[in-house]
Design a protein around this motif. Structure first.
Motif, short mmCIF file in Angstrom:
data_model
loop_
_atom_site.label_atom_id
_atom_site.label_comp_id
_atom_site.label_asym_id
_atom_site.label_seq_id
_atom_site.Cartn_x
_atom_site.Cartn_y
_atom_site.Cartn_z
N LEU B 330 0.93 -1.04 0.10
CA LEU B 330 0.08 -0.04 0.01
C LEU B 330 1.04 1.03 0.03
N ASN B 331 1.95 1.46 0.66
CA ASN B 331 3.00 2.44 0.64
C ASN B 331 3.39 2.59 -0.56
N LEU B 332 3.62 1.56 -1.52
CA LEU B 332 4.22 1.71 -2.91
C LEU B 332 3.32 2.49 -3.48
N GLU B 333 1.91 2.06 -3.49
CA GLU B 333 0.76 2.70 -4.41
C GLU B 333 0.50 4.26 -4.05
N TRP B 334 0.28 4.45 -2.40
CA TRP B 334 -0.31 5.55 -2.21
C TRP B 334 0.80 6.73 -2.07
N LYS B 335 2.08 6.13 -1.80
CA LYS B 335 3.23 7.07 -1.54
C LYS B 335 4.12 7.32 -2.62
N TYR B 336 4.14 6.37 -3.58
CA TYR B 336 5.02 6.51 -4.82
C TYR B 336 4.04 6.44 -6.16
N LEU B 337 3.45 5.30 -6.43
CA LEU B 337 2.94 5.45 -8.01
C LEU B 337 1.85 6.68 -8.01
N LEU B 338 0.89 6.78 -7.16
CA LEU B 338 -0.29 7.51 -7.46
C LEU B 338 0.33 9.26 -7.55
N PRO B 339 1.19 9.53 -6.67
CA PRO B 339 1.70 10.99 -6.88
C PRO B 339 2.52 11.26 -8.02
N ILE B 340 3.18 10.00 -8.36
CA ILE B 340 4.14 10.02 -9.80
C ILE B 340 3.18 10.17 -10.60
N SER B 341 2.38 9.40 -10.84
CA SER B 341 1.16 9.15 -12.08
C SER B 341 0.71 10.60 -12.08
N LEU B 342 0.31 11.27 -11.18
CA LEU B 342 -0.72 12.46 -11.14
C LEU B 342 0.27 13.65 -11.69
N LEU B 343 1.76 13.67 -11.20
CA LEU B 343 2.49 14.56 -11.71
C LEU B 343 2.77 14.28 -13.07
N ASN B 344 2.96 12.88 -13.37
CA ASN B 344 3.40 12.51 -14.87
C ASN B 344 2.03 13.22 -15.62
N MET B 345 0.80 13.03 -15.31
CA MET B 345 -0.41 13.27 -16.03
C MET B 345 -0.32 14.95 -16.33
N LEU B 346 0.38 15.54 -15.21
CA LEU B 346 0.36 16.99 -15.54
C LEU B 346 1.27 17.38 -16.55
N LEU B 347 2.60 16.89 -16.57
CA LEU B 347 3.53 16.79 -17.45
C LEU B 347 3.07 16.54 -18.71
N MET B 348 2.28 15.52 -18.93
CA MET B 348 1.66 15.08 -20.28
C MET B 348 0.65 16.23 -20.69
N THR B 349 -0.04 16.67 -19.90
CA THR B 349 -1.04 17.87 -20.21
C THR B 349 -0.01 18.93 -21.08
N ILE B 350 0.98 19.14 -20.33
CA ILE B 350 1.94 20.41 -20.82
C ILE B 350 2.46 20.00 -22.22
N VAL B 351 2.98 18.68 -22.43
CA VAL B 351 3.33 18.23 -23.44
C VAL B 351 2.15 18.37 -24.64
N ALA B 352 1.20 18.05 -24.33
CA ALA B 352 -0.04 17.90 -25.38
C ALA B 352 -0.17 19.18 -25.66
N ILE B 353 -0.61 20.21 -24.63
CA ILE B 353 -0.64 21.58 -25.06
C ILE B 353 0.37 22.15 -25.86
N LEU B 354 1.56 21.92 -25.68
CA LEU B 354 2.42 22.76 -26.59
C LEU B 354 2.83 22.08 -27.63
N LYS B 355 2.29 20.79 -28.10
CA LYS B 355 2.36 19.83 -29.10
C LYS B 355 3.85 19.56 -29.32
N TRP B 356 4.38 19.11 -28.04
CA TRP B 356 6.10 18.54 -28.25
C TRP B 356 5.91 17.15 -29.10
N TYR B 357 4.69 16.49 -29.09
CA TYR B 357 4.73 15.12 -29.70
C TYR B 357 4.85 15.38 -30.98
N LEU B 358 5.29 14.18 -31.81
CA LEU B 358 5.33 14.31 -33.37
C LEU B 358 3.69 14.19 -33.80
#
Lengths: 158, 358
Positions: B330-358
């Motif tokens: 449960l530590n792995l999920e709530w303390k590591y995976l979930l915060p990292i994946s939420l941050l990652n989602m934010l990062l992906m939103t920035i990538v998508a808005i700025l159209k950095w992908y091909l």
């Protein structure tokens, strides 16, 4: 927990996980490493590890002589009474009485292959052999006499 | 060239011509049911054999090698044995729920098959919310596990089921967030649209770092969701005998066992669709000649190849890592995976808005 510590934890975790995966991945792509012996099929070419211990045997040379002086060090060392040494008194050429081995009784059914008797032996008379096919129909057959009939102590061993 | 699409069209037109109308639709549905059941049986036999061989080689053993050539018939023999065994129901068990649970878990697995595209234009049901459908139906299986654990009237089963419930509910979050991260890029929940958007390169290459992080998180989360080692606390042979299916025997046990492997196939298929382009061949941008050569490999081979590659990855996890404790899990999920994946989602939103992908 600081942010730096947190990030470091994540990276260390990934690093150590990858280390483990490297080991199993290496074995996956190198089937030559497989150590399984397909025993009954490869009886002729079976290769056992050096440290494999199957039973206690007494070494005899070509003159049917062994190195056991009947000192009973192995009997004392054995944790579960596997070895029973029956001694006799020989008359030396000088006319003196001397303790010697009569029968080396070895109970294979009690032996745990712990190797303590071999380590205790001062003259290196007994060793561990690698034979492991010990199944018999009667338990009595597992009680063995290790010194061969008519064998005697090699000259010069005290 | 014979493709699954051509076979499908031929069968469809033949049925329309000779039976016609509603009856043809009914016949097609029955045919599909038979196909899915056959796929389940074949996958079960193949994956169990694959698991046993892979685990053997990773542990420097030989694995099954006596039944049939190189042990290939081992799993068939096992299945035969399980079918001939008596399916016991314990005296104190809740008979109705106890017997319903194995079917529930199979039904959940079968329903997920609907929106998965096995090849080009070869899909049971093309719905516009495919990925949402998959993630929602996949959570039904936790009810079946809880049902089995509760109705067995056995403390090990109950403990296993409760652990499984806690685990699946927590890990579904990060798996869901990883899926959403990819949905940000594709802009559609339909499986077909997601695959079509990867025509000029798979998302794992096009999406830069956020896509790779999402892929890793998704693989970890689905390993936990399918109750496999290192997250197999629900079974935990050394602690709970067999967890939620302790009391099951014969074919009822086999259904649970089969469902585990079917679920692995499904989550790997979903990962292949989201990150590796489903049936889409390996295309690199505008290299026309290269893309053309890759197109010659049938799309079904691409799909099954990618899926089995990911199944191999999950098996690699299982035979390398030791099992986690419940608090570590449960530590792995709530303390590591979930915060990292939420941050990652934010990062992906920035990538998508700025159209950095091909």
């Amino acid at each position: 927990m600081s942010i730096k510590q947190y990030i470091q934890d994540v990276f260390n975790a990934i690093k150590s996980l990858l280390k483990g995966m490297r080991v199993t991945g290496y074995y996956f792509f190198h089937p030559k490493e497989i150590i399984t012996e397909q025993y009954p099929d490869n009886k002729a070419t079976l290769k056992l590890a050096d440290r494999f211990k199957g039973e206690v045997v007494m070494l005899h040379d070509e003159n049917n002589e062994h190195a056991c002086t009947g000192c009973t060090a192995c009997e004392l060392a054995c944790p579960n009474g596997t070895i029973k040494i029956i001694t006799q008194f020989d008359i030396t050429p000088g006319g003196k009485k001397k303790k010697a081995l009569n029968t080396f009784v070895y109970h294979l059914e009690l032996c745990t292959m712990c190797n303590l008797c071999v380590e205790a032996c001062p003259t290196g008379a007994i060793v561990m052999a690698q034979n492991f096919e010990h199944s018999v129909y009667d338990r009595k057959q597992l009680t063995k006499t290790l010194n061969k009939p008519g064998s005697k102590l090699r000259a010069g061993i005290e | 060239m014979i493709s699954l699409e051509a076979i499908k069209n031929a069968v469809q037109s033949w049925l329309q011509l000779h039976i016609g109308g509603t009856l043809a639709l009914v016949a097609e549905s029955i045919l599909l049911g038979i196909l899915v059941i056959t796929l389940f049986a074949v996958l079960g036999l193949l994956l169990v054999f694959m698991e046993r061989k892979v685990s053997a080689v990773m542990q420097i053993r030989l694995g099954p090698n006596r039944v049939g050539p190189k042990g290939w018939l081992q799993t068939s023999a096992d299945t035969l044995k399980l079918m001939l065994k008596e399916g016991l129901t314990p005296d104190g068990a809740d008979r109705f729920l106890f017997n319903l649970a194995p079917f529930m878990i199979m039904i959940a697995a079968m329903l997920i098959m609907a929106p998965i595209a096995f090849a080009k234009n070869f899909q049971i049901w093309d719905i516009n919310i495919g990925v949402l459908y998959i993630s929602s139906v996949a959570s039904i299986s936790v009810i079946a596990i809880l049902m089995a654990g509760w109705s067995s009237n056995n403390k090990y089963s109950l403990l296993g089921a409760m652990r499984s419930g806690a685990q699946i509910i927590s890990y579904e979050l990060s798996a869901g967030v990883a899926v959403i991260t990819m949905i940000i890029l594709t802009g559609s929940l339909s499986v077909n649209d997601i695959i079509a958007s990867q025509e000029n390169g798979w998302w794992i290459f096009k999406g830069h770092i956020p896509a790779i992080i999402a892929f890793i998180i998704f693989m970890i989360a689905v390993t936990a969701e399918t109750n496999r080692a290192p997250f197999d606390l629900a079974e935990a042979e050394s602690e709970l005998t067999a967890g939620f299916h302790t009391e099951y025997s014969g074919m009822k046990f086999a259904l649970f066992f089969l469902a585990e492997y079917i679920n692995i196939f499904i989550v790997c298929a979903v990962a292949a669709i989201l990150f590796l382009g489903g049936w889409m061949p390996l295309h690199i941008g505008n290299w026309q000649a290269f893309n053309h050569v890759m197109d010659y490999i049938p799309s079904s081979i691409w799909f099954f190849g990618k899926t089995f590659l990911l199944i191999g990855l999950i098996m690699w996890f299982r035979w390398t890592f030791p099992r986690l404790r419940i608090d570590q899990l449960l530590n792995l999920e709530w303390k590591y995976l979930l915060p990292i994946s939420l941050l990652n989602m934010l990062l992906m939103t920035i990538v998508a808005i700025l159209k950095w992908y091909l």
